[in-house]
Design a protein around this motif. Structure first.
Motif, short mmCIF file in Angstrom:
data_model
loop_
_atom_site.label_atom_id
_atom_site.label_comp_id
_atom_site.label_asym_id
_atom_site.label_seq_id
_atom_site.Cartn_x
_atom_site.Cartn_y
_atom_site.Cartn_z
N GLU A 25 39.42 34.85 61.25
CA GLU A 25 39.85 35.43 62.52
C GLU A 25 40.96 34.62 63.17
N HIS A 26 40.91 33.30 62.99
CA HIS A 26 41.83 32.43 63.73
C HIS A 26 42.94 31.82 62.87
N ALA A 27 42.75 31.76 61.58
CA ALA A 27 43.75 31.15 60.70
C ALA A 27 44.71 32.20 60.18
N ASP A 28 45.99 31.88 60.14
CA ASP A 28 46.95 32.80 59.54
C ASP A 28 46.83 32.73 58.02
N ASP A 29 47.62 33.54 57.33
CA ASP A 29 47.51 33.60 55.87
C ASP A 29 47.78 32.24 55.22
N LEU A 30 48.73 31.50 55.78
CA LEU A 30 49.07 30.20 55.19
C LEU A 30 47.86 29.26 55.20
N LEU A 31 47.20 29.12 56.35
CA LEU A 31 46.06 28.22 56.45
C LEU A 31 44.83 28.77 55.74
N ASN A 33 44.72 30.75 53.04
CA ASN A 33 44.88 30.57 51.59
C ASN A 33 44.80 29.10 51.21
N HIS A 34 45.42 28.25 52.01
CA HIS A 34 45.36 26.81 51.75
C HIS A 34 43.92 26.32 51.76
N SER A 35 43.15 26.71 52.76
CA SER A 35 41.78 26.22 52.88
C SER A 35 40.92 26.67 51.71
N ASN A 36 41.13 27.89 51.25
CA ASN A 36 40.38 28.36 50.08
C ASN A 36 40.82 27.64 48.80
N ARG A 37 42.11 27.38 48.67
CA ARG A 37 42.56 26.62 47.50
C ARG A 37 41.97 25.21 47.52
N VAL A 38 41.90 24.62 48.72
CA VAL A 38 41.31 23.29 48.84
C VAL A 38 39.88 23.29 48.30
N PHE A 39 39.09 24.29 48.70
CA PHE A 39 37.72 24.36 48.19
C PHE A 39 37.70 24.49 46.68
N LEU A 40 38.50 25.39 46.14
CA LEU A 40 38.47 25.64 44.70
C LEU A 40 38.92 24.42 43.90
N PHE A 41 39.98 23.76 44.34
CA PHE A 41 40.43 22.56 43.63
C PHE A 41 39.40 21.44 43.76
N ASP A 66 41.43 22.58 58.70
CA ASP A 66 42.68 22.69 59.47
C ASP A 66 42.56 23.62 60.67
N ILE A 67 41.36 24.03 61.02
CA ILE A 67 41.20 24.99 62.12
C ILE A 67 41.63 24.36 63.45
N GLY A 68 41.62 23.05 63.52
CA GLY A 68 42.06 22.36 64.73
C GLY A 68 43.54 22.50 65.02
N LEU A 69 44.29 23.05 64.07
CA LEU A 69 45.70 23.32 64.29
C LEU A 69 45.93 24.63 65.02
N THR A 70 44.93 25.48 65.07
CA THR A 70 45.11 26.83 65.60
C THR A 70 44.94 26.85 67.12
N PHE A 156 44.77 33.11 45.89
CA PHE A 156 45.18 32.64 47.22
C PHE A 156 46.60 32.09 47.12
N PRO A 157 47.59 32.96 47.24
CA PRO A 157 49.00 32.59 46.97
C PRO A 157 49.50 31.48 47.89
N ARG A 158 50.42 30.69 47.34
CA ARG A 158 51.03 29.61 48.11
C ARG A 158 52.11 30.14 49.05
N SER A 159 52.85 31.15 48.63
CA SER A 159 53.82 31.82 49.52
C SER A 159 54.71 30.83 50.26
N ARG A 160 55.45 30.05 49.51
CA ARG A 160 56.39 29.05 50.06
C ARG A 160 55.66 28.03 50.93
N PHE A 161 54.51 27.62 50.47
CA PHE A 161 53.68 26.67 51.22
C PHE A 161 54.44 25.39 51.55
N LYS A 162 55.14 24.85 50.56
CA LYS A 162 55.88 23.60 50.78
C LYS A 162 56.89 23.73 51.91
#
Length: 212
Positions: A25-31, A33-41, A66-70, A156-162
């Protein structure tokens, strides 16, 4: 149906589903997807090393890290990592999760950028730190096979994450740059925040009010 990605099961308990719903609800697609990749890795690292860990707690820690960024969870005066840890703690306590588990998740989220310490905390905290470092800076990149990496990024695409993540970090704490003192986040302020001057610990020591 239970989702598996690169042989890793996405936790599907009621608690995990509610955590995912709140964060989504609070995280955009970037965060998100990143958070799910973090779990999987992180989970892949645990599986590759045959480590015992609580998948549900690792998942929830990863979602909240990273929810504290929102806007909904960022405070006026705390490190964003602490804001995220507090949000995770409030979520877990509201659902009657045992205190030991709450404390573990709080530590994992609060310490996830504290290089040199978090690696020696509980397995879930250490694994999540691995996942964060893997996804953000590619640390130990070759540890995970390319095919498994591709499955994660496909889900969970990176979509120009860098190109986007540094500005996303800055948006979370540009109103309180003093909270980045002594952390890797000060690097972001120095690079992207106009007029920011990085505090120097040596200056604080040499110019303290002690009279010697």
């Amino acid at each position: 149906m239970t989702d598996f990605i690169a042989d890793i099961k996405i936790p599907d308990s009621k608690l995990a589903a509610e955590a995912a719903e709140l964060v989504r609800e609070h995280a955009d697609d970037l965060l998100w997807n990143h958070s799910n990749r973090v779990f999987l890795f992180a989970a892949m690292k645990g599986s590759l090393n045959q480590m015992k860990y609580d998948s549900e707690l690792l998942y929830i820690s990863s979602l909240f890290h990273d929810i504290g960024l929102t806007p909904a969870f960022r405070s006026a005066d705390k490190r964003f990592e602490v804001d995220g840890a507090n949000a995770a703690r409030d979520f877990l306590k509201s659902r009657g999760v045992p205190e030991d588990s709450v404390r573990l998740v709080w530590d994992a989220v609060a310490l996830h950028t504290t290089v040199g310490i978090v690696e020696y905390k509980e397995t879930e905290a250490a694994l999540m730190n691995f996942g964060v470092a893997y996804d953000v800076v590619g640390k130990n990149f070759d540890l995970i096979p390319a095919e498994m990496r591709q499955q994660v990024v496909g889900a969970f695409p990176r979509s120009r994450f860098k190109q986007q993540i540094l500005q996303t970090f800055l948006e979370g704490f540009k109103h309180k740059p003093e909270t980045t003192y002594g952390t890797i986040n000060a690097d972001i302020c120095e690079l992207l925040l106009p007029g920011y001057v990085r505090p120097n610990f040596c200056h604080h020591v040499l110019h303290s009010k002690w009279d010697e």
